[in-house]
Design an enzyme around this catalytic site. Structure first.
Site, PDB file in Angstrom:
ATOM      1  N   GLU A 148      -4.149  -2.696  -4.334  1.00 27.30           N
ATOM      2  CA  GLU A 148      -4.639  -3.830  -3.547  1.00 27.30           C
ATOM      3  C   GLU A 148      -5.994  -3.514  -2.944  1.00 27.30           C
ATOM      4  OE1 GLU A 148      -3.017  -4.710   0.467  1.00 27.30           O
ATOM      5  OE2 GLU A 148      -1.691  -2.989   0.119  1.00 27.30           O
TER       6      GLU A 148
ATOM      7  N   GLY B 214     -15.834   2.815  -6.544  1.00 23.31           N
ATOM      8  CA  GLY B 214     -16.826   3.708  -7.126  1.00 23.31           C
ATOM      9  C   GLY B 214     -16.281   4.453  -8.316  1.00 23.31           C
TER      10      GLY B 214
ATOM     11  N   GLU C 293     -18.734  -0.562 -11.574  1.00 22.00           N
ATOM     12  CA  GLU C 293     -17.461  -0.186 -10.950  1.00 22.00           C
ATOM     13  C   GLU C 293     -16.921  -1.312 -10.066  1.00 22.00           C
ATOM     14  OE1 GLU C 293     -15.479   2.371 -11.435  1.00 22.00           O
ATOM     15  OE2 GLU C 293     -16.770   3.629 -12.672  1.00 22.00           O
TER      16      GLU C 293
END
Length: 143
Positions: free
Chosen positions: A109, A35, A51
């Site tokens: 990650e 986000g 995003e």
């Protein structure tokens, strides 16, 4: 550095095993959802889609409203001293296209977690969304 109000969008992405996709942030080494802040002229859905593509290289579809979050815990002070009061609008989806990649300047990650193995190192701002997801409540959250 005067406080400003802004709107942010986030997305809870679930896989077919009902696990949540979290990203480990490079700035604080904590886990959170995908986000970010809405840009001028964007709809909140466009913000979330942008995003997701920028941070994970995926296209999200079938966004359903998960929750709207306001309150004292939505105040962020950035390292440069800027202060924002953020209204967060979070969606949920099980539909995404593409292979998940890490946007290396922001993300260490991405990994899926089930409700019983959520990591302890959760980004403070994202804890409330993730905790609400763990509760597995089907109603839209408004805080």
């Amino acid at each position: 550095h005067a406080p400003i109000m802004c709107t942010a969008g986030g997305v809870i992405i679930e896989n077919d095993r009902n696990e949540i996709l979290l990203q480990k942030r490079r700035d604080n080494n904590c886990w959170g959802i995908i986000g970010g802040a809405m840009e001028i002229g964007e709809s909140i859905q466009e913000t979330v889609m942008r995003e997701a593509y920028e941070e994970a290289g995926i296209k999200v579809c079938n966004l359903e409203l998960f929750g709207i979050y306001t309150g004292k815990d939505r105040i962020i002070t950035y390292p440069n001293g800027d202060i924002c009061y953020v209204t967060s609008i979070v969606f949920k989806t099980k539909v995404y296209e593409g292979n998940i990649i890490n946007q290396e300047s922001e993300v260490v990650e991405h990994r899926f977690f089930n409700r019983k193995n959520i990591p302890n190192e959760i980004n403070t701002f994202d804890k409330v969304y993730i905790n609400d997801w763990v509760k597995n409540n089907e109603t839209i959250v408004i805080r």
